[in-house]
Design an enzyme around this catalytic site. Structure first.
Site, PDB file in Angstrom:
ATOM      1  CG  HIS A  33      -6.030  -1.905   6.138  1.00 48.30           C
ATOM      2  ND1 HIS A  33      -5.576  -3.115   6.599  1.00 48.30           N
ATOM      3  CD2 HIS A  33      -6.625  -1.297   7.184  1.00 48.30           C
ATOM      4  CE1 HIS A  33      -5.882  -3.250   7.885  1.00 48.30           C
ATOM      5  NE2 HIS A  33      -6.520  -2.156   8.269  1.00 48.30           N
ATOM      6  CB  CYS A  81      -3.890  -2.202  10.505  1.00 46.10           C
ATOM      7  SG  CYS A  81      -5.291  -1.657  11.485  1.00 46.10           S
ATOM      8  CD  GLU A  90      -4.306  -4.835   3.725  1.00 50.28           C
ATOM      9  OE1 GLU A  90      -3.567  -3.843   3.596  1.00 50.28           O
ATOM     10  OE2 GLU A  90      -4.908  -5.108   4.790  1.00 50.28           O
TER      11      GLU A  90
END
Lengths: 229, 80
Positions: A203, A86, A205
């Site tokens: 994302h 990002c 994560e």
């Protein structure tokens, strides 16, 4: 393996990345403040999401001059693994470590939702545990993820297999309806020619352990672990 | 004191969704003559006094390094 998570003023996904690396994968993790000029002993650097310097001027435009970025460049030049997620991706393109630029989303909205991605290249240190052509669901959360590059650069990216992820529908069709932000060729993530730097808007994560309800992003990190440094 | 007046604009062919939204809005309040809108940035940089040629060189560098992203943007400036 030891991961360094670079923290800029305004980073806000740094703790998420730290958590996945340390608590989910059981690896070493350390924060690296952006003022650092020496970074030693790391196997992989993560530039996390957020709004470094408030996105002033352009996303990533000021962060690219943070003292740490010189060391990040040297680390990458030496073959070290670098992943920008990002805002981290936005910083990598501004710094010239990856080609192209990320512009304001086509509809001007901040979009925070799960999106389907097609793994276009599974032959990178970040995607080797995925299958080529596999469709995964990974959330995006950005207002500036509209990937742009000139025709020549796009052709080079295609010819070299540097397009790693593309937005698609549930069946893997990379159609315009599945494109959340107007990115050219539905690009969601690209790598450099040497394959040791990856930038992606989604994302991983945020979907890397069961409790999050989705683990499709976990293999990005697990792939890194299988890479010999 | 010298002032650099810098204009950063999107290159031709780069879509400008902000400009498009503003153009639609102008049209909807009655300005049918507003055919196209492109939004850019205006930046002022105060400079210490120096020869004009040197100031030109410095400001060009500032634009190339930071103030504009030349993948998608053009810049021009005046120094007063």
């Amino acid at each position: 393996m030891k991961f360094g998570i670079v923290v800029f003023p305004g980073s806000n996904c740094d703790h998420d990345c730290y958590h996945i690396v340390k608590n989910v994968l059981g690896q070493e993790a350390e924060y690296i403040w952006h003022k650092e000029t020496q970074i030693n002993g790391f196997d992989c650097l993560i530039l996390p999401g957020g709004f470094s310097y408030g996105d002033y001027l352009r996303t990533g435009a000021i962060a690219k001059f943070s003292p740490v970025m010189k060391a990040v460049k040297e680390f990458a030049d030496g073959g070290g693994l670098v992943i920008g997620i990002c805002n981290g991706f936005q910083i990598l393109v501004e710094a010239g470590l990856l080609p192209g630029v990320l512009m304001r989303n086509r509809d001007l909205k901040f979009i925070c939702e799960n999106r389907y991605l097609k793994v276009e290249n599974s032959n990178t240190p970040f995607t080797r545990l995925y299958n080529k052509g596999e469709v995964v669901s990974i959330p995006i959360a950005h207002a500036d993820g509209n990937y742009f590059a000139d025709d020549q650069t796009l052709k080079r990216l295609q010819d070299n297999g540097q397009i790693v992820f593309r937005y698609c529908d549930a069946n893997g069709n990379t159609i315009d309806d599945a494109n959340p932000n107007g990115s050219l060729l539905n690009i969601a993530g690209v790598c450099n020619e040497k394959r040791n730097i990856l930038g992606m808007m989604p994302h991983p994560e945020r979907c890397a352990e069961e409790i999050m309800g989705n683990t499709d992003g976990k293999r990005v990190f697990e792939s890194i672990l299988t890479t010999k440094i | 004191m010298m002032i650099a007046k810098i204009y950063v604009t999107l290159k031709n062919g780069v879509l400008d969704p902000q400009g498009k939204a503003v153009q639609h809005s102008l049209e909807s309040i009655g300005y049918k003559e507003a055919q196209d809108v492109r939004i850019g940035k205006y930046i002022e940089v105060k400079l210490t006094d120096m020869p004009k040629a040197e100031a030109n060189k410095k400001v060009k560098e500032m634009c190339e390094k930071m103030l504009a992203n030349t993948v998608i943007e053009n810049f021009r400036f005046e120094i007063e």
